[in-house]
Write an enzyme that holds these catalytic residues in place. Structure first.
Site, PDB file in Angstrom:
ATOM      1  N   SER A  51      -8.482  -2.462  -6.031  1.00 19.10           N
ATOM      2  CA  SER A  51      -7.366  -1.341  -6.175  1.00 19.10           C
ATOM      3  C   SER A  51      -6.599  -1.662  -5.429  1.00 19.10           C
ATOM      4  O   SER A  51      -6.606  -2.823  -3.958  1.00 19.10           O
ATOM      5  CB  SER A  51      -7.362   0.182  -6.244  1.00 19.10           C
ATOM      6  OG  SER A  51      -8.424   0.429  -7.719  1.00 19.10           O
ATOM      7  N   PRO A  52      -4.992  -1.174  -5.461  1.00 22.22           N
ATOM      8  CA  PRO A  52      -4.255  -1.351  -4.405  1.00 22.22           C
ATOM      9  C   PRO A  52      -4.273  -0.544  -3.370  1.00 22.22           C
ATOM     10  O   PRO A  52      -4.843   0.754  -3.587  1.00 22.22           O
ATOM     11  CB  PRO A  52      -3.033  -0.906  -5.035  1.00 22.22           C
ATOM     12  CG  PRO A  52      -3.119  -0.920  -6.848  1.00 22.22           C
ATOM     13  CD  PRO A  52      -3.947  -1.171  -6.606  1.00 22.22           C
TER      14      PRO A  52
ATOM     15  N   CYS B 217      -2.952   0.779   0.411  1.00 15.97           N
ATOM     16  CA  CYS B 217      -2.237   0.461   1.330  1.00 15.97           C
ATOM     17  C   CYS B 217      -2.894   0.033   2.944  1.00 15.97           C
ATOM     18  O   CYS B 217      -3.722   0.748   3.473  1.00 15.97           O
ATOM     19  CB  CYS B 217      -1.175   1.534   1.689  1.00 15.97           C
ATOM     20  SG  CYS B 217       0.147   1.669   0.365  1.00 15.97           S
TER      21      CYS B 217
ATOM     22  N   TYR C  19       3.979  10.149  -6.283  1.00 14.71           N
ATOM     23  CA  TYR C  19       5.538   9.342  -5.814  1.00 14.71           C
ATOM     24  C   TYR C  19       6.244   9.518  -7.295  1.00 14.71           C
ATOM     25  O   TYR C  19       6.565  10.055  -7.899  1.00 14.71           O
ATOM     26  CB  TYR C  19       4.970   7.619  -5.021  1.00 14.71           C
ATOM     27  CG  TYR C  19       4.055   7.438  -3.962  1.00 14.71           C
ATOM     28  CD1 TYR C  19       4.832   8.186  -3.020  1.00 14.71           C
ATOM     29  CD2 TYR C  19       2.511   6.957  -4.616  1.00 14.71           C
ATOM     30  CE1 TYR C  19       3.118   8.384  -1.888  1.00 14.71           C
ATOM     31  CE2 TYR C  19       1.920   6.908  -3.911  1.00 14.71           C
ATOM     32  CZ  TYR C  19       2.124   7.913  -2.018  1.00 14.71           C
ATOM     33  OH  TYR C  19       1.510   7.605  -1.007  1.00 14.71           O
TER      34      TYR C  19
ATOM     35  N   ARG D 237       0.430   2.814 -13.639  1.00 18.53           N
ATOM     36  CA  ARG D 237      -1.075   4.142 -12.677  1.00 18.53           C
ATOM     37  C   ARG D 237      -0.305   4.984 -12.723  1.00 18.53           C
ATOM     38  O   ARG D 237       0.120   5.447 -12.237  1.00 18.53           O
ATOM     39  CB  ARG D 237      -1.320   3.258 -10.735  1.00 18.53           C
ATOM     40  CG  ARG D 237      -2.004   4.222 -10.522  1.00 18.53           C
ATOM     41  CD  ARG D 237      -2.612   4.209  -9.244  1.00 18.53           C
ATOM     42  NE  ARG D 237      -3.986   3.396  -9.719  1.00 18.53           N
ATOM     43  CZ  ARG D 237      -5.189   2.823  -8.651  1.00 18.53           C
ATOM     44  NH1 ARG D 237      -4.559   3.383  -7.210  1.00 18.53           N
ATOM     45  NH2 ARG D 237      -6.340   2.593  -8.888  1.00 18.53           N
TER      46      ARG D 237
ATOM     47  N   ARG E 206     -12.676   1.523  -2.021  1.00 23.03           N
ATOM     48  CA  ARG E 206     -13.565   1.949  -0.993  1.00 23.03           C
ATOM     49  C   ARG E 206     -14.897   0.760  -0.593  1.00 23.03           C
ATOM     50  O   ARG E 206     -14.897   0.579   0.021  1.00 23.03           O
ATOM     51  CB  ARG E 206     -14.283   3.206  -0.873  1.00 23.03           C
ATOM     52  CG  ARG E 206     -13.261   4.776  -0.642  1.00 23.03           C
ATOM     53  CD  ARG E 206     -13.525   6.108  -0.288  1.00 23.03           C
ATOM     54  NE  ARG E 206     -12.750   6.857   0.057  1.00 23.03           N
ATOM     55  CZ  ARG E 206     -11.682   7.462  -0.379  1.00 23.03           C
ATOM     56  NH1 ARG E 206     -11.591   7.419  -2.426  1.00 23.03           N
ATOM     57  NH2 ARG E 206     -11.349   8.387  -1.052  1.00 23.03           N
TER      58      ARG E 206
END
Length: 369
Positions: free
Chosen positions: A23-24, A26, A183, A231, A325
């Site tokens: 996954s992306p 940051c 976002y 997403r 994670r």
């Protein structure tokens, strides 16, 4: 024996060697939006570990679209060279690489946590004025955004398209439009953040308009033979907000605008919500969208065990599982999952070369093979 998690998956012309994606995530490690050695090693190690696809973190399509001053960016052509270095290395390890295209909206100009100071980063400290659908702040700790006017909306749409062009020039295999986690695009879609009374507010049709225009802009600059992901947050987990029914309708719409896969997350639009965190707590959303909207999906959210991930694919709840994670804890999660599920693990050849037979190093790898 066929193990669904390790079966290939194809979207348009791109084939992924297995159903495991990174996954992306940051990293807040950029200066002026540039990728650097940290990004190369972080993403490259996950490709070495056997993931079928690796997704670059949220890359801001404009400087004002960054979450923090330390965010990755793809708003100017000068970013392409460093991004290409990452794409080439990921490809060398047999994985496919994608980039998440993002605009933080009203959650922009905040601290990454790597710098001292308050959550909000003011213009005097290198920040900027955030924008959003309406002049409604995320929380008292965030700036009140400037509501985008028609010219501002057109600028955002164009910026996503140009970012897609740069991603392709950098050698990426897919792009993901970030319309989740509170976002900008998610803000327009949710009535909890969008109080507009023009063609971008009010009805569901109006609130999703910007996301569809962005999808069209991205597709106009992105090769027809390469896939586009989006997403979404399937639910705001808040009364009166975006919900799973809305998500199914959105998935049906984006499919008609050139989107090939919906990456299904949740939350992030408003603070203080109660989310029932448990293993796979978001998987059912991906399954419902896949069945009812007829579009490929990716499942995310506390997916940590190989058998758990395999069942998700085997039962048709999603086409991909995207790990965050679990991949941070173990970059070689796919290789270890292969061992657990009885599949030959694709370890880098460098980890075999030079280790004498019977040595601990070679023996450890041989047991996995």
């Amino acid at each position: 024996m066929t193990v669904p998690l390790f079966s290939p998956f194809k979207l348009r012309s791109v084939e992924f060697a297995n159903r495991i994606g990174v996954s992306p995530m940051c990293q807040y490690s950029s200066v002026d939006g540039f990728a650097n050695d940290w990004h190369l090693v972080h993403l490259g190690s996950r490709a070495q570990g056997g993931a079928g696809l690796v997704t670059l973190e949220a890359a801001a399509v404009t400087p004002e679209g960054r979450i923090s001053p330390d965010d990755l960016g793809v708003w100017k052509d000068e970013h392409i060279t460093n991004l290409n270095r990452i794409a080439e290395f990921v490809h060398s390890q047999g994985a496919r690489v994608g980039m998440q295209l993002a605009h933080a909206g009203r959650k922009a100009s905040t601290s990454s946590g790597f710098r001292p100071g308050p959550t909000l980063v003011p213009p005097s400290a290198g920040g900027w004025q955030p924008v959003g659908p309406s002049a409604v702040a995320f929380s008292p700790d965030y700036a009140v955004p400037t509501a985008l006017d028609q010219a501002g909306i057109r600028g955002v749409v164009e910026a996503f398209g140009q970012a897609a062009r740069r991603a392709r020039e950098a050698g990426f295999d897919f792009v993901e439009i970030h319309a989740a986690h509170g976002y900008l695009l998610h803000e327009f879609m949710s009535p909890l953040a969008n109080q507009r009374d023009d063609e971008y507010g009010g009805s569901l049709e109006n609130r999703v308009r910007l996301t569809l225009e962005v999808a069209d802009s991205v597709r106009s600059q992105w090769p027809e033979h390469l896939p586009v992901f989006v997403r979404i947050s399937a639910t705001d987990w808040a009364e009166g907000g975006w919900n799973p029914d809305d998500s199914v309708e959105l998935a049906k719409l984006v499919r008609g605008h050139g989107v090939d896969l919906v990456d299904v997350s949740s939350g992030g639009l408003v603070p203080g919500v109660k989310i029932p965190l448990e293993p796979g707590y978001q998987v059912s959303f991906a399954g419902r969208i896949r069945r009812e909207a007829g579009v490929a999906t990716a499942a995310v959210g506390l997916i940590t065990e190989p058998e758990q991930a395999n069942v998700i694919i085997a039962e048709g709840e999603a086409d991909l599982v995207m790990l965050a994670r679990a991949e941070l804890r173990d970059p070689y999660w796919p290789a270890h999952a292969a061992e657990a599920l009885g599949v030959r693990a694709a370890w880098p050849r460098q980890y075999l070369r030079g280790a004498p037979a019977g040595s601990v190093a070679r023996g450890a790898v041989e047991r996995l093979l």
